[in-house]
Write a protein that holds these residues in place. Structure first.
Motif, mmCIF file in Angstrom:
data_model
loop_
_atom_site.group_PDB
_atom_site.id
_atom_site.type_symbol
_atom_site.label_atom_id
_atom_site.label_comp_id
_atom_site.label_asym_id
_atom_site.label_seq_id
_atom_site.Cartn_x
_atom_site.Cartn_y
_atom_site.Cartn_z
ATOM 1 N N LEU A 126 13.350 5.432 -6.003
ATOM 2 C CA LEU A 126 14.242 4.982 -4.919
ATOM 3 C C LEU A 126 13.776 3.634 -4.391
ATOM 4 N N PHE A 127 12.484 3.353 -4.520
ATOM 5 C CA PHE A 127 11.960 2.057 -4.079
ATOM 6 C C PHE A 127 11.716 1.209 -5.335
ATOM 7 N N SER A 128 10.574 0.536 -5.442
ATOM 8 C CA SER A 128 10.437 -0.379 -6.587
ATOM 9 C C SER A 128 10.110 0.395 -7.872
ATOM 10 N N GLY A 138 13.505 -10.023 7.990
ATOM 11 C CA GLY A 138 12.533 -9.591 6.985
ATOM 12 C C GLY A 138 11.282 -8.944 7.560
ATOM 13 N N ARG A 139 10.594 -8.213 6.696
ATOM 14 C CA ARG A 139 9.397 -7.488 7.107
ATOM 15 C C ARG A 139 8.176 -8.395 7.235
ATOM 16 N N ASP A 140 8.206 -9.571 6.576
ATOM 17 C CA ASP A 140 7.068 -10.499 6.710
ATOM 18 C C ASP A 140 6.792 -10.829 8.175
ATOM 19 N N MET A 146 4.604 10.887 8.000
ATOM 20 C CA MET A 146 5.060 11.167 6.646
ATOM 21 C C MET A 146 6.162 10.223 6.230
ATOM 22 N N ASP A 147 5.807 9.367 5.303
ATOM 23 C CA ASP A 147 6.698 8.316 4.823
ATOM 24 C C ASP A 147 7.889 8.905 4.058
ATOM 25 N N VAL A 148 9.082 8.400 4.349
ATOM 26 C CA VAL A 148 10.307 8.786 3.621
ATOM 27 C C VAL A 148 10.386 10.298 3.357
ATOM 28 N N ILE A 149 9.964 11.072 4.325
ATOM 29 C CA ILE A 149 9.932 12.525 4.123
ATOM 30 C C ILE A 149 11.353 13.078 3.988
ATOM 31 N N ALA A 189 6.616 -9.114 10.703
ATOM 32 C CA ALA A 189 5.722 -8.196 11.416
ATOM 33 C C ALA A 189 4.350 -8.118 10.771
ATOM 34 N N ARG A 190 4.174 -8.841 9.665
ATOM 35 C CA ARG A 190 2.952 -8.607 8.885
ATOM 36 C C ARG A 190 1.981 -9.777 8.885
ATOM 37 N N THR A 191 2.242 -10.793 9.683
ATOM 38 C CA THR A 191 1.287 -11.906 9.740
ATOM 39 C C THR A 191 0.042 -11.438 10.506
ATOM 40 N N SER A 223 18.536 1.031 -5.702
ATOM 41 C CA SER A 223 17.221 1.257 -5.085
ATOM 42 C C SER A 223 17.149 0.495 -3.760
ATOM 43 N N PHE A 224 16.226 0.917 -2.915
ATOM 44 C CA PHE A 224 16.017 0.249 -1.622
ATOM 45 C C PHE A 224 15.681 -1.226 -1.819
ATOM 46 N N PHE A 225 15.003 -1.508 -2.905
ATOM 47 C CA PHE A 225 14.525 -2.878 -3.089
ATOM 48 C C PHE A 225 15.360 -3.633 -4.114
ATOM 49 N N GLY A 226 16.612 -3.268 -4.288
ATOM 50 C CA GLY A 226 17.513 -3.995 -5.183
ATOM 51 C C GLY A 226 17.494 -3.453 -6.602
ATOM 52 N N GLY A 273 0.793 -1.222 0.000
ATOM 53 C CA GLY A 273 0.000 0.000 0.000
ATOM 54 C C GLY A 273 0.831 1.281 0.000
ATOM 55 N N TYR A 274 2.164 1.146 0.048
ATOM 56 C CA TYR A 274 3.033 2.325 -0.046
ATOM 57 C C TYR A 274 3.254 2.735 -1.509
ATOM 58 N N ASP A 275 2.376 2.257 -2.364
ATOM 59 C CA ASP A 275 2.397 2.608 -3.789
ATOM 60 C C ASP A 275 0.966 3.027 -4.107
ATOM 61 N N HIS A 326 13.636 8.053 14.356
ATOM 62 C CA HIS A 326 15.019 7.808 13.935
ATOM 63 C C HIS A 326 15.225 6.295 13.927
ATOM 64 N N PHE A 327 16.235 5.866 13.183
ATOM 65 C CA PHE A 327 16.434 4.423 13.018
ATOM 66 C C PHE A 327 17.722 3.931 13.659
ATOM 67 N N GLY A 328 18.275 4.763 14.570
ATOM 68 C CA GLY A 328 19.559 4.405 15.193
ATOM 69 C C GLY A 328 19.612 2.952 15.620
ATOM 70 N N ASN A 367 8.097 -2.034 14.044
ATOM 71 C CA ASN A 367 6.959 -1.570 13.245
ATOM 72 C C ASN A 367 6.797 -2.543 12.081
ATOM 73 N N HIS A 368 6.046 -2.118 11.056
ATOM 74 C CA HIS A 368 5.765 -3.033 9.946
ATOM 75 C C HIS A 368 6.992 -3.285 9.063
ATOM 76 N N ASP A 369 8.087 -2.574 9.301
ATOM 77 C CA ASP A 369 9.285 -2.726 8.471
ATOM 78 C C ASP A 369 10.377 -3.567 9.122
ATOM 79 N N PHE A 370 10.127 -4.069 10.317
ATOM 80 C CA PHE A 370 11.194 -4.754 11.048
ATOM 81 C C PHE A 370 10.660 -6.034 11.679
ATOM 82 N N PRO A 371 11.574 -6.906 12.103
ATOM 83 C CA PRO A 371 11.107 -8.126 12.776
ATOM 84 C C PRO A 371 10.327 -7.790 14.041
HETATM 85 O O1 ISL Z 1 13.110 -0.687 6.575
HETATM 86 C C1 ISL Z 1 14.045 -0.040 6.246
HETATM 87 C C2 ISL Z 1 15.395 -0.607 6.207
HETATM 88 O O2 ISL Z 1 15.535 -1.663 5.324
HETATM 89 C C3 ISL Z 1 13.885 1.380 5.927
HETATM 90 O O3 ISL Z 1 14.972 1.870 5.242
HETATM 91 C C4 ISL Z 1 12.601 1.631 5.145
HETATM 92 O O4 ISL Z 1 12.613 0.980 3.945
HETATM 93 C C5 ISL Z 1 12.480 3.077 4.878
HETATM 94 O O5 ISL Z 1 12.521 3.682 6.109
HETATM 95 C C6 ISL Z 1 11.206 3.496 4.200
HETATM 96 O O6 ISL Z 1 10.081 2.851 4.700
HETATM 97 C C7 ISL Z 1 8.842 3.335 4.340
HETATM 98 O O7 ISL Z 1 8.711 3.554 2.948
HETATM 99 C C8 ISL Z 1 8.776 2.412 2.107
HETATM 100 C C9 ISL Z 1 7.851 1.298 2.569
HETATM 101 O O8 ISL Z 1 8.161 0.118 1.888
HETATM 102 C C10 ISL Z 1 7.939 1.064 4.057
HETATM 103 O O9 ISL Z 1 7.001 0.126 4.461
HETATM 104 C C11 ISL Z 1 7.734 2.389 4.730
HETATM 105 O O10 ISL Z 1 7.647 2.328 6.123
HETATM 106 C C12 ISL Z 1 8.412 2.868 0.738
HETATM 107 O O11 ISL Z 1 7.246 3.629 0.774
#
Ligand code: ISL
Ligand code: CA
Length: 555
Positions: A162-164, A411-413, A198-201, A415-417, A142-145, A62-64, A278-280, A325-329
């Motif tokens: 930057l993403f897919s 992987g992000r899966d 705000m995503d990736v602001i 956190a998403r079950t 890109s973030f996704f390869g 849904g981030y698309d 922050h992602f420290g 969160n939804h992006d991390f284990p």
């Molecule tokens: O999870 C990360 C590390 O691999 C972050 O770099 C993450 O990808 C980045 O913070 C952006 O995340 C956000 O935007 C993405 C989306 O896939 C993520 O779910 C969202 O939280 C693209 O919109």
């Protein structure tokens, strides 16, 4: 420090696809969230952050987004949305929407127009460039390869993503695009939404000279080229002036590339954002290659990150605290022990989350201690990041079994079950077949089994949230880390004029002595995850967490 509702709030993050399915199609939806409003209220949280619910081909959870002003049909309708917002507000709970404006979907009308011709009115809504030496304009990954540019045959130019591939980056340099974004924000704020995540602001202003990256370290590439560009402050200020200032709305910025050195530029009052993630700590175990390149980390490093960021936010702005969160284990699998000391460590992590300075964000499922899921094969992944990560790794000769092991940890899966409501079929999540497999431990770990058990992880969350609210020192008080002999102990004091509170956390399965000059000053134990002992404060048992008030006058 000025007080506001959002500094005092505890936020509950809901991934709608996996929360509750109301109509048996296996996909969680808005009516599912509506069904669970009383449960959400029972946690004692003040706000809900909903992951994106807009119309989307769902290439990236849904981030698309293909229509910012409508709801993903699988999730329901605008009518359902209005009902959800009303139901939240009736219960005194605010709503924070997820705004994704670094990129849209390639199926958004703006992009289908933009790609038609070089002089289409929407051309400059996106970032187009001609290639270099028969290849993409830059070597940006890109973030996704793969490369972050894709060639579009129609006009023979490349667009940046930057993403897919299905997430072309919006061109913030274009004032028309900015205006369209502000209008969209106002559409939701006019409905009565209380905040925006705000995503990736961090990446809306990029290095538009487009030099090649000169490093293999992905996070460094982000910091140098993708994030924190020269016009970032200007764009944030414009957003405030043209959209946000008319509303009472909290903003939380998300973005890779935010460091403790540049964070404050985001937090200018009335010109910037109220909070940032922050992602420290979240990147502490990532090597140069990013998520699928794990490295060892230490508790000392983990603690240091909390100190650095508390110092940063004490200067300006306000912190946010999250452990998953939804992006991390799942947080208990990552920072705790999801086996022998599952309950203890889940409660310890809750104690950390609720006793730090900054607004705590609880990711749905963590309040019942949900754990990582083990996929049996990479093909079972539902996440574009994992699937693309695997095709890249394969090219480099990585073995499937090795990649799977890493994906199951990082992987992000995970956190998403789907959420575990009860022990019935499909954990009470759906009457159909869930969109992604449930974690097989749902009969042991679920909301209903924990509801009536006073010692459950769930009830610990409720108590800990109410303790935070009853002791403003846990919200506004200063944060003072305490030196300990064992690296595995995380001990700190929170203090304001009225109160002083000691928090002692044992991040290990050893019993550890706690030597601290504060021990003689202990007044009362507020909460802990073990039954009391005489002289209990002298030792901390495996994964023990204890919170004490201290005599103020003695100090
Ligand atoms: O999870 C990360 C590390 O691999 C972050 O770099 C993450 O990808 C980045 O913070 C952006 O995340 C956000 O935007 C993405 C989306 O896939 C993520 O779910 C969202 O939280 C693209 O919109
Ligand atoms: Ca559904």
């Amino acid at each position: 420090m000025n007080s506001t509702w959002w500094k005092e709030a505890v936020v509950y993050q809901i991934y709608p696809r996996s929360f509750k399915d109301s109509n048996g199609d296996g996909v969680g939806d808005l009516r599912g969230v509506i069904e669970k409003l009383d449960y959400i209220k029972s946690l004692g949280v003040d706000a809900v952050w909903l992951n994106p619910i807009y119309k989307s081909p769902n290439a990236d959870g849904g981030y698309d987004i293909s229509d910012y002003n409508d709801i993903q049909p699988e999730f329901g309708s605008l009518h359902d949305f209005d009902e959800l917002l009303k139901g939240l507000h009736q219960r005194g709970i605010k709503l924070i929407m997820d705004i994704v404006v670094n990129h849209s979907s390639d199926e958004h009308y703006w992009f289908t127009e933009s790609r038609k011709s070089k002089n289409n009115p929407y051309r400059d809504y996106y970032i187009w460039k001609s290639g270099k030496n028969n290849g993409p304009p830059t070597n940006w990954p890109s973030f996704f390869g793969g490369n972050a540019w894709s060639l579009d045959e129609t006009t023979g130019e490349y667009y940046l993503h930057l993403f897919s591939k299905k997430q072309p980056d919006l061109n913030w340099e274009n004032p028309e695009l900015r205006k369209a974004v502000y209008d969209m924000m106002k559409f939701w704020l006019n409905k009565g939404v209380d905040g925006l995540r705000m995503d990736v602001i961090s990446c809306i202003s990029k290095n538009v000279n487009f030099p090649d990256t000169d490093t293999d370290d992905f996070n460094e590439t982000i910091r140098k080229y993708y994030a924190n560009g020269p016009r970032l402050r200007e764009f944030l200020q414009g957003m405030n002036e043209e959209a946000l200032s008319e509303f009472d709305c909290v903003t939380v910025g998300e973005g890779p590339g935010i460091t403790n050195e540049n964070a404050l530029t985001y937090l200018e009052e009335k010109k910037g954002l109220n909070m940032i993630f922050h992602f420290g700590h979240m990147f502490i175990d990532q090597g140069e290659g990013g998520r699928f390149d794990p490295i060892a980390w230490s508790m000392d490093g983990f603690k240091e990150i909390f100190k650095i960021w508390d110092d940063t936010f004490s200067k300006k702005g306000w912190g946010s605290v999250f452990l998953g969160n939804h992006d991390f284990p799942r947080m208990v699998s990552r920072w705790g022990d999801d086996k022998k000391y599952w309950a203890e460590s889940a409660k310890l992590l809750c104690t950390l989350l609720m006793s730090m300075r900054g607004t705590p964000f609880v990711y749905a499922g963590d309040e019942i201690g949900m754990t990582n899921v083990a996929l049996s094969s990479i093909e079972d992944s539902k996440d574009i990041e994992t699937l693309n990560g695997w095709s890249e790794a394969k090219k480099k000769g990585v073995l499937a079994a090795d990649f799977l092991k890493i994906a199951n940890q990082q992987g992000r899966d995970n956190a998403r079950t789907p959420f575990h409501w009860n022990s019935s079929d499909e954990a009470g999540f759906t009457s159909g077949k869930p969109w992604m497999p449930l974690n097989s431990n749902f009969k042991q770990i679920n909301k209903d089994v924990q509801e009536d058990d006073q010692n459950s992880v769930l009830n610990y969350y409720r108590t800990m949230i109410s303790i935070r609210k009853a002791h403003p020192v846990l919200i506004y008080g200063t944060y003072q880390p305490i030196e300990t002999e064992s690296e595995k102990l995380f001990v700190y004091v929170r203090e304001n004029e009225e109160e002083k509170i000691l928090i002692a956390l044992n991040f290990s399965e050893e019993t550890v002595n706690l030597h601290s000059r504060f021990i003689s000053k202990i007044q009362e134990k507020l909460i802990g995850n073990y039954p009391p002992l005489t002289h209990e404060w002298m030792i901390l048992r495996p994964w023990e967490a204890s919170v004490y008030t201290l005599y103020k006058e003695l100090l």
